[in-house]
Design a protein around this motif. Structure first.
Motif, PDB file in Angstrom:
ATOM      1  N   GLN A   1     -13.212  12.119   3.707  1.00 33.02           N
ATOM      2  CA  GLN A   1     -13.522  13.376   3.024  1.00 33.02           C
ATOM      3  C   GLN A   1     -13.658  13.165   1.519  1.00 33.02           C
ATOM      4  N   GLY A   2     -14.351  12.091   1.150  1.00 33.48           N
ATOM      5  CA  GLY A   2     -14.589  11.805  -0.262  1.00 33.48           C
ATOM      6  C   GLY A   2     -13.327  11.494  -1.030  1.00 33.48           C
ATOM      7  N   GLY A   3     -12.318  10.940  -0.366  1.00 35.09           N
ATOM      8  CA  GLY A   3     -11.058  10.581  -1.024  1.00 35.09           C
ATOM      9  C   GLY A   3     -10.003  11.660  -0.966  1.00 35.09           C
ATOM     10  N   LYS A   4     -10.249  12.758  -0.275  1.00 35.93           N
ATOM     11  CA  LYS A   4      -9.291  13.863  -0.224  1.00 35.93           C
ATOM     12  C   LYS A   4      -8.350  13.797   0.969  1.00 35.93           C
ATOM     13  N   SER A   5      -8.600  12.897   1.890  1.00 35.35           N
ATOM     14  CA  SER A   5      -7.745  12.743   3.059  1.00 35.35           C
ATOM     15  C   SER A   5      -7.409  11.265   3.231  1.00 35.35           C
ATOM     16  N   LEU A   6      -6.122  10.961   3.269  1.00 32.72           N
ATOM     17  CA  LEU A   6      -5.656   9.588   3.424  1.00 32.72           C
ATOM     18  C   LEU A   6      -4.700   9.523   4.603  1.00 32.72           C
ATOM     19  N   VAL A   7      -4.973   8.620   5.535  1.00 29.61           N
ATOM     20  CA  VAL A   7      -4.070   8.390   6.658  1.00 29.61           C
ATOM     21  C   VAL A   7      -3.594   6.953   6.568  1.00 29.61           C
ATOM     22  N   ILE A   8      -2.292   6.794   6.404  1.00 36.81           N
ATOM     23  CA  ILE A   8      -1.665   5.474   6.377  1.00 36.81           C
ATOM     24  C   ILE A   8      -1.011   5.261   7.730  1.00 36.81           C
ATOM     25  N   LYS A   9      -1.249   4.106   8.335  1.00 36.73           N
ATOM     26  CA  LYS A   9      -0.597   3.757   9.597  1.00 36.73           C
ATOM     27  C   LYS A   9       0.253   2.523   9.360  1.00 36.73           C
ATOM     28  N   ASP A  10       1.513   2.595   9.812  1.00 34.13           N
ATOM     29  CA  ASP A  10       2.370   1.428   9.673  1.00 34.13           C
ATOM     30  C   ASP A  10       1.998   0.388  10.721  1.00 34.13           C
ATOM     31  N   GLU A  11       2.733  -0.715  10.745  1.00 29.54           N
ATOM     32  CA  GLU A  11       2.381  -1.833  11.622  1.00 29.54           C
ATOM     33  C   GLU A  11       2.451  -1.509  13.109  1.00 29.54           C
TER      34      GLU A  11
ATOM     35  N   GLY B   1      -8.866  -2.417   3.746  1.00 24.78           N
ATOM     36  CA  GLY B   1      -8.247  -1.356   4.535  1.00 24.78           C
ATOM     37  C   GLY B   1      -6.802  -1.595   4.932  1.00 24.78           C
ATOM     38  N   HIS B   2      -6.112  -2.517   4.265  1.00 24.14           N
ATOM     39  CA  HIS B   2      -4.708  -2.780   4.577  1.00 24.14           C
ATOM     40  C   HIS B   2      -3.798  -2.219   3.488  1.00 24.14           C
ATOM     41  N   VAL B   3      -2.576  -1.909   3.884  1.00 26.98           N
ATOM     42  CA  VAL B   3      -1.591  -1.378   2.952  1.00 26.98           C
ATOM     43  C   VAL B   3      -0.229  -2.002   3.253  1.00 26.98           C
ATOM     44  N   THR B   4       0.519  -2.290   2.198  1.00 25.32           N
ATOM     45  CA  THR B   4       1.900  -2.767   2.312  1.00 25.32           C
ATOM     46  C   THR B   4       2.742  -2.010   1.294  1.00 25.32           C
ATOM     47  N   GLY B   5       4.039  -2.002   1.503  1.00 27.71           N
ATOM     48  CA  GLY B   5       4.933  -1.365   0.548  1.00 27.71           C
ATOM     49  C   GLY B   5       6.020  -0.562   1.229  1.00 27.71           C
ATOM     50  N   TYR B   6       6.485   0.467   0.540  1.00 25.89           N
ATOM     51  CA  TYR B   6       7.564   1.320   1.018  1.00 25.89           C
ATOM     52  C   TYR B   6       7.160   2.765   0.775  1.00 25.89           C
ATOM     53  N   LEU B   7       7.034   3.525   1.855  1.00 27.53           N
ATOM     54  CA  LEU B   7       6.711   4.947   1.750  1.00 27.53           C
ATOM     55  C   LEU B   7       7.952   5.720   2.185  1.00 27.53           C
ATOM     56  N   LEU B   8       8.101   6.011   3.448  1.00 23.77           N
ATOM     57  CA  LEU B   8       9.332   6.589   3.984  1.00 23.77           C
ATOM     58  C   LEU B   8      10.202   5.496   4.576  1.00 23.77           C
ATOM     59  N   HIS B   9       9.599   4.352   4.803  1.00 29.61           N
ATOM     60  CA  HIS B   9      10.273   3.125   5.229  1.00 29.61           C
ATOM     61  C   HIS B   9       9.347   1.965   4.884  1.00 29.61           C
ATOM     62  N   GLU B  10       9.801   0.752   5.100  1.00 30.54           N
ATOM     63  CA  GLU B  10       9.012  -0.441   4.780  1.00 30.54           C
ATOM     64  C   GLU B  10       7.731  -0.485   5.621  1.00 30.54           C
ATOM     65  N   ILE B  11       6.607  -0.792   4.980  1.00 31.74           N
ATOM     66  CA  ILE B  11       5.323  -0.938   5.672  1.00 31.74           C
ATOM     67  C   ILE B  11       4.811  -2.349   5.409  1.00 31.74           C
ATOM     68  N   ASN B  12       4.729  -3.139   6.466  1.00 32.77           N
ATOM     69  CA  ASN B  12       4.165  -4.484   6.394  1.00 32.77           C
ATOM     70  C   ASN B  12       2.991  -4.550   7.356  1.00 32.77           C
ATOM     71  N   GLY B  13       1.841  -4.922   6.877  1.00 32.08           N
ATOM     72  CA  GLY B  13       0.688  -5.034   7.766  1.00 32.08           C
ATOM     73  C   GLY B  13       0.149  -3.708   8.240  1.00 32.08           C
ATOM     74  N   GLY B  14       0.274  -2.671   7.434  1.00 31.03           N
ATOM     75  CA  GLY B  14      -0.265  -1.372   7.798  1.00 31.03           C
ATOM     76  C   GLY B  14      -1.739  -1.273   7.443  1.00 31.03           C
ATOM     77  N   THR B  15      -2.352  -0.182   7.863  1.00 30.43           N
ATOM     78  CA  THR B  15      -3.749   0.083   7.547  1.00 30.43           C
ATOM     79  C   THR B  15      -3.875   1.488   6.975  1.00 30.43           C
ATOM     80  N   TYR B  16      -5.028   1.745   6.378  1.00 30.32           N
ATOM     81  CA  TYR B  16      -5.274   3.093   5.873  1.00 30.32           C
ATOM     82  C   TYR B  16      -6.740   3.450   6.050  1.00 30.32           C
ATOM     83  N   VAL B  17      -6.988   4.759   6.142  1.00 30.71           N
ATOM     84  CA  VAL B  17      -8.347   5.294   6.218  1.00 30.71           C
ATOM     85  C   VAL B  17      -8.430   6.417   5.197  1.00 30.71           C
ATOM     86  N   LEU B  18      -9.390   6.289   4.311  1.00 34.00           N
ATOM     87  CA  LEU B  18      -9.638   7.305   3.296  1.00 34.00           C
ATOM     88  C   LEU B  18     -10.932   8.009   3.680  1.00 34.00           C
TER      89      LEU B  18
END
Length: 122
Positions: A82-92, A63-80
């Motif tokens: 509705q069967g993969g149709k809704s993704l919420v990424i939270k930065d650190e 459940g962790h995510v790193t990378g660059y979306l609209l800005h750098e994400i280090n130590g973020g999390t994600y929740v997928l």
């Protein structure tokens, strides 16, 4: 007897829910590169270029995510959900980036409020 039937039904229902949510997560777990940006709001050419040049996301099974979306994400999390149709990424710091998601074996499309992003599996 009724309580045991109710318990068994609950376990079966929970298992089905867990399997259906996990199916989309298996396709998401990997590294992705942003290959296209379709702005929904005014976006400068330099911001679009930065997203295309630096835009990568790596999703882990825990459940962790790193990378660059609209800005750098280090130590973020994600929740997928509705069967993969809704993704919420939270930065650190916990800022949420909700999106509608379409996940295939080699392509990920994130439809955010500000833009629509196409990512290819690396």
């Amino acid at each position: 007897m009724k309580k045991s039937k109710f318990f068994i039904f609950g376990v079966i229902l929970l298992t089905i829910v867990m399997i259906s949510c996990h199916k989309g997560r298996n396709k998401l777990v990997n590294s992705w590169k942003i290959t296209a940006v379709e702005a929904k709001m005014p976006l400068s050419d330099s911001a679009k270029s930065a997203i295309l040049a630096n835009g990568t996301l790596t999703f882990t099974e825990d459940g962790h995510v790193t990378g660059y979306l609209l800005h750098e994400i280090n130590g973020g999390t994600y929740v997928l959900s509705q069967g993969g149709k809704s993704l919420v990424i939270k930065d650190e710091v916990g800022t949420p980036y909700p999106s509608e998601s379409t996940i295939t074996d080699d392509k990920l499309i994130l439809d955010l409020k500000e833009m629509k992003l196409t990512l290819n599996k690396i």
